[in-house]
Design a protein around this motif. Structure first.
Motif, short mmCIF file in Angstrom:
data_model
loop_
_atom_site.label_atom_id
_atom_site.label_comp_id
_atom_site.label_asym_id
_atom_site.label_seq_id
_atom_site.Cartn_x
_atom_site.Cartn_y
_atom_site.Cartn_z
N MET A 458 0.84 -1.20 0.00
CA MET A 458 0.00 0.00 0.00
C MET A 458 0.88 1.26 0.00
N LEU A 459 1.95 1.23 0.81
CA LEU A 459 2.89 2.36 0.83
C LEU A 459 3.50 2.58 -0.56
N LEU A 460 3.87 1.47 -1.20
CA LEU A 460 4.48 1.55 -2.53
C LEU A 460 3.50 2.17 -3.54
N ALA A 461 2.24 1.75 -3.48
CA ALA A 461 1.23 2.29 -4.40
C ALA A 461 0.99 3.78 -4.14
N ASN A 462 0.85 4.15 -2.87
CA ASN A 462 0.62 5.55 -2.51
C ASN A 462 1.77 6.45 -2.97
N ARG A 463 2.97 5.95 -2.74
CA ARG A 463 4.16 6.71 -3.13
C ARG A 463 4.24 6.86 -4.66
N THR A 464 3.96 5.77 -5.38
CA THR A 464 4.04 5.78 -6.84
C THR A 464 3.05 6.78 -7.44
N VAL A 465 1.83 6.79 -6.92
CA VAL A 465 0.80 7.72 -7.40
C VAL A 465 1.23 9.17 -7.15
N ALA A 466 1.76 9.43 -5.95
CA ALA A 466 2.19 10.80 -5.62
C ALA A 466 3.33 11.25 -6.53
N GLU A 467 4.26 10.35 -6.80
CA GLU A 467 5.39 10.69 -7.68
C GLU A 467 4.92 10.94 -9.11
N ARG A 468 3.92 10.16 -9.54
CA ARG A 468 3.42 10.28 -10.91
C ARG A 468 2.91 11.70 -11.18
N ILE A 469 2.30 12.32 -10.17
CA ILE A 469 1.77 13.68 -10.36
C ILE A 469 2.76 14.74 -9.90
N GLY A 470 3.45 14.48 -8.77
CA GLY A 470 4.29 15.52 -8.16
C GLY A 470 5.65 15.69 -8.77
N ARG A 471 6.23 14.60 -9.28
CA ARG A 471 7.59 14.67 -9.82
C ARG A 471 7.53 15.10 -11.29
N VAL A 472 7.87 16.34 -11.55
CA VAL A 472 7.78 16.88 -12.92
C VAL A 472 9.15 17.38 -13.37
N PRO A 473 9.38 17.49 -14.67
CA PRO A 473 10.68 17.98 -15.16
C PRO A 473 10.98 19.38 -14.63
N THR A 566 1.01 10.15 -0.86
CA THR A 566 -0.40 10.54 -0.83
C THR A 566 -1.21 9.38 -0.27
N HIS A 567 -2.52 9.54 -0.20
CA HIS A 567 -3.41 8.45 0.20
C HIS A 567 -4.32 8.10 -0.99
N PHE A 568 -4.09 6.90 -1.52
CA PHE A 568 -4.80 6.42 -2.70
C PHE A 568 -5.54 5.11 -2.41
N THR A 569 -5.13 4.41 -1.33
CA THR A 569 -5.49 3.00 -1.17
C THR A 569 -6.72 2.71 -0.30
N SER A 570 -7.38 3.74 0.25
CA SER A 570 -8.56 3.48 1.10
C SER A 570 -9.72 4.43 0.81
N PRO A 571 -10.22 4.44 -0.42
CA PRO A 571 -11.29 5.41 -0.74
C PRO A 571 -12.64 5.07 -0.12
N ILE A 572 -12.82 3.83 0.37
CA ILE A 572 -14.08 3.50 1.03
C ILE A 572 -14.18 4.22 2.37
N ARG A 573 -13.04 4.46 3.01
CA ARG A 573 -13.07 5.04 4.36
C ARG A 573 -12.41 6.40 4.52
N ARG A 574 -11.80 6.95 3.42
CA ARG A 574 -11.15 8.25 3.53
C ARG A 574 -11.48 9.11 2.32
N TYR A 575 -11.94 10.33 2.55
CA TYR A 575 -12.30 11.21 1.44
C TYR A 575 -11.09 11.69 0.63
N PRO A 576 -9.93 11.96 1.26
CA PRO A 576 -8.77 12.38 0.44
C PRO A 576 -8.43 11.36 -0.65
N ASP A 577 -8.61 10.07 -0.38
CA ASP A 577 -8.35 9.05 -1.40
C ASP A 577 -9.30 9.20 -2.58
#
Length: 717
Positions: A458-473, A566-577
């Motif tokens: 879950m940590l790996l997925a959250n981190r990957t999603v955050a990097e996909r948007i946040g890490r820019v040239p 970021t938080h991507f992995t618990s959208p059933i219980r967290r609105y930020p996801d």
């Protein structure tokens, strides 16, 4: 009347300087805009003797020198209210020692009850500061209530033939709330109720309120759990309109939706969750496309396919921001049909997911990753205990897949700590309850390999999603996105921590670069494992840390040692996801323009605040159950450890069940004890006995008070 005047004259004759000073303060504060001649002040304070008049004149002169009073004309005195005006938050205390916290983060300002304008706890207010008196704390007066924080209170109704009151255990309200008989809404004597304050007349001692909801009989388990939620302003029922909207959502997945997604239904997939869970919002899949290469899928319930932005379900979810987990129940963010049925990744059912698919080698290196919408079909629902058994024995369903995932998770975990992540590995206190919610036993939930396996992916997925948007040239600006951020520890708190643990023989490096400090903290946490002071030192160390929160302004996550998270992995219980899912779709699929930073920062702040409220409610429910459990053990003797020291007593955590109670300082009757805040201890003046944080101690269970969630211990000498 004559007797009263005689009494006042007599009082005037024998008045001491301190007493007269207090009378003068009260006199000017009750009429802050008016000026008074000296003679009039003498008359109003009934100062008839020459010595008393001279003493009053001296005090007035001192108050002029201190700029507390001004003298617009000779021998005419007025309160100096030309002090600074400020806005901030009012904090009410039941003992009358109210304070004002300025918006700019300055020092708290004392607000006497007479100057509070009946402001409630956490109201936003405007105050006027009085001129600072030498050797006195800064004092102010509320002149306007800008925004009420809350006007509802929870308590027990006291109903008589002619009137009713709500008696609260709220430590911020000194007075009970008066309720007219026609505003009881059917509430009876001894009922717990939620009451709204509708008026607090200027000269009235008690606020006036009306009953919003009757929760039930005090002491009943459902009543008490709902009361805890209401106390923190959290919902305890689900709106019917939202439930009905969820019931109207079709259960069938359209063929065209399945065709538009990557199909993982033939790939080995399973969920691993607590045994009492019903909302399975994450699943793992694994297959080996070629020797030495693994494809691992982290599949997350695609909640936003069902919950449309701006709809009635979405608005309710946004307001709640999180599910709340009390001891014996879950108060879900989403209607039950969604969280336990449509969205839940239940076995042997086709489900829509938002997935991060990793290609990894045997060394758990991520070769590449993609974020895609999928359709999955879970083959097996594991409890943590079942998965743990397979990992430990190497036998059971999907043993090869579980063992492989566990091996990779261990490598990911080790790598994370090598990169500077903090290693907090704490247990949770859990209760086994009967059908009425009564606690039968206390046990500890310890994180094992199965828990850590899920956590790492879950940590790996959250981190990957955050990097996909946040890490820019370089030179390009990242799009607005909600991050989960965690700031560096407060250096002063780390210094205090280093000083505190030194008494146990441990060392900590409180300064240096980030990696050095983190490694030092991890060495400390490792060295206390299995020791009697382990939980205490972990608790004090956690207090030195900042709180993680949500923000669109990314500063990284210190505790996890991630630059992007970021938080991507618990959208059933967290609105930020849910926010992350929507923005991810917008940015990846449509190359959409960035959204409003102001809007999403406000949503992040709201989500952080609601998360904290939910945590407080969860702790309150644990405390309630601890007190309820210990009611059956009155008079029994236990060993424990001093877990907190304050001026009003010693907190003790019991070794056997981790229940925490207090030995009031009034019960330490063998000496007069002083509170040493810096060294976390009480010290006897005559016998020099010291009670320090972390000391072993033996106690007897003396008193339990469920209403106050309070457990009192007596010292066994």
């Amino acid at each position: 009347m004559a007797k009263k005047k005689e009494k006042e004259k007599k009082a005037g004759k024998h008045m001491k300087k301190k007493e007269l000073a207090r009378l003068l303060l009260d006199f000017f504060h009750t009429r802050p805009g008016e000026k008074f001649p000296l003679k009039y002040i003498f008359e109003q304070l009934h100062l008839t003797t020459h010595p008393q008049k001279m003493l009053c004149a001296d005090l007035l002169h001192e108050m002029l020198e201190d700029n507390y009073l001004c003298e617009p004309e000779r021998h005419q005195y007025r309160l100096n209210t030309h002090g600074q005006e400020m806005t901030g938050v009012f904090q009410r205390k039941s003992n009358g020692k109210n304070s004002f916290i300025p918006d700019d983060g300055g020092e708290p300002v004392f607000i006497a009850e007479r100057n509070s304008a009946h402001a409630m706890n956490n109201d936003r207010v405007r105050v006027v500061l009085y001129a600072k008196r030498r050797r006195h704390e800064v004092e102010g007066e509320v002149v306007e209530i800008l925004q009420r924080s809350s006007d509802t209170f929870v308590g027990v109704l006291q109903v008589t033939k002619t009137y009713a009151f709500l008696v609260t255990e709220n430590r911020t309200l000194a007075n009970d709330i008066f309720i007219p008989k026609d505003k009881l809404k059917g509430g009876k004597n001894g009922d717990k109720a939620v009451v709204k304050v509708v008026e607090w007349p200027d000269r009235a001692k008690n606020p006036i309120g009306e009953v919003l909801d009757v929760l039930g009989r005090a002491g009943d388990n459902n009543t008490e759990m709902h009361a805890i939620l209401a106390e923190f302003g959290l919902p305890y029922t689900y709106p019917e309109a939202v439930e009905k909207a969820a019931d109207r959502i079709p259960a069938e997945i359209p063929d065209e939706e399945i065709a538009a997604r990557e199909d993982f239904r033939q790939v080995t997939t399973f969920t691993i969750d607590p045994k009492d869970a019903k909302d399975f919002d994450d699943a793992l899949s694994i297959r080996q496309p070629e020797p030495g290469i693994w494809e691992v899928g982290v599949h997350i319930a695609d909640v936003t396919y069902y919950v449309k932005e701006g709809g009635v379900i979405d608005k309710e979810a946004e307001k709640r921001a999180t599910s709340v987990y009390l001891v014996d129940r879950t108060i879900p963010m989403l209607p039950e049909r969604l969280c336990n049925n449509l969205c839940s990744l239940r076995p042997d059912e086709d489900k829509l997911a938002y997935s991060v698919i990793f290609r990894m080698n045997d060394k758990a290196d991520v070769l590449d990753a993609r974020v895609v919408h999928t359709v999955i079909r879970s083959d097996r629902r594991f409890t943590y205990e079942e998965a743990q058994d397979v990992i430990e024995t190497g036998r059971g369903d999907y043993k090869d897949e579980l063992v492989q995932l566990n091996n990779m998770a261990k490598i990911l975990r080790q790598r994370r700590f090598e990169n500077g992540a903090l290693d907090f590995d704490r247990y949770e206190v859990k209760f086994e309850t009967d059908e009425k919610g009564k606690p039968l036993r206390v046990y500890f939930k310890v994180s094992k390999d199965a828990n850590k396996l899920v956590e790492e992916f879950m940590l790996l997925a959250n981190r990957t999603v955050a990097e996909r948007i946040g890490r820019v040239p370089q030179g390009r600006k990242a799009k607005v996105f909600p991050y989960r951020i965690h700031d560096l520890p407060d250096p002063d708190k780390l210094d205090n921590l280093a000083e505190f643990i030194a008494r146990f023989g441990y060392k900590l490096r409180p300064s240096g670069n980030k990696t050095e400090v983190t490694k030092s903290i991890n060495r400390l946490l490792e060295s206390v494992k299995g020791k009697k002071e382990e939980n205490l030192i972990e608790t004090v160390t956690i207090r030195a840390m900042q709180k993680a929160r949500y923000s669109t302004h990314n500063i990284g996550h210190y505790g996890l040692a991630f630059d992007y998270y970021t938080h991507f992995t618990s959208p059933i219980r967290r609105y930020p996801d849910m926010m992350v899912h929507r923005l991810l779709t917008k940015y990846l699929d449509q190359h959409g323009r960035s959204v409003s930073e102001k809007k999403y920062e406000a949503l992040c702040q709201h989500s952080s605040a609601m998360e904290q409220l939910a945590t407080n409610a969860e702790r309150a429910s644990v405390k309630y159950k601890q007190v309820e459990f210990m009611q059956e053990h009155l008079g029994q003797i236990y060993d424990g450890v001093i877990s907190g020291v304050t001026e009003w007593g010693i907190y003790v955590e019991l070794d056997e069940n981790k229940c925490e109670g207090m030995i009031p300082v009034r019960d330490l009757d063998d000496d007069y004890y002083d509170f040493d805040e810096k060294n976390y201890c009480l010290r006897g003046r005559r016998k020099k006995r010291v009670y320090s944080l972390g000391d072993p101690i033996t106690i007897q269970v003396a008193r339990t008070n469920l209403e106050k969630k309070q457990l009192d211990f007596a010292l066994v000498r």
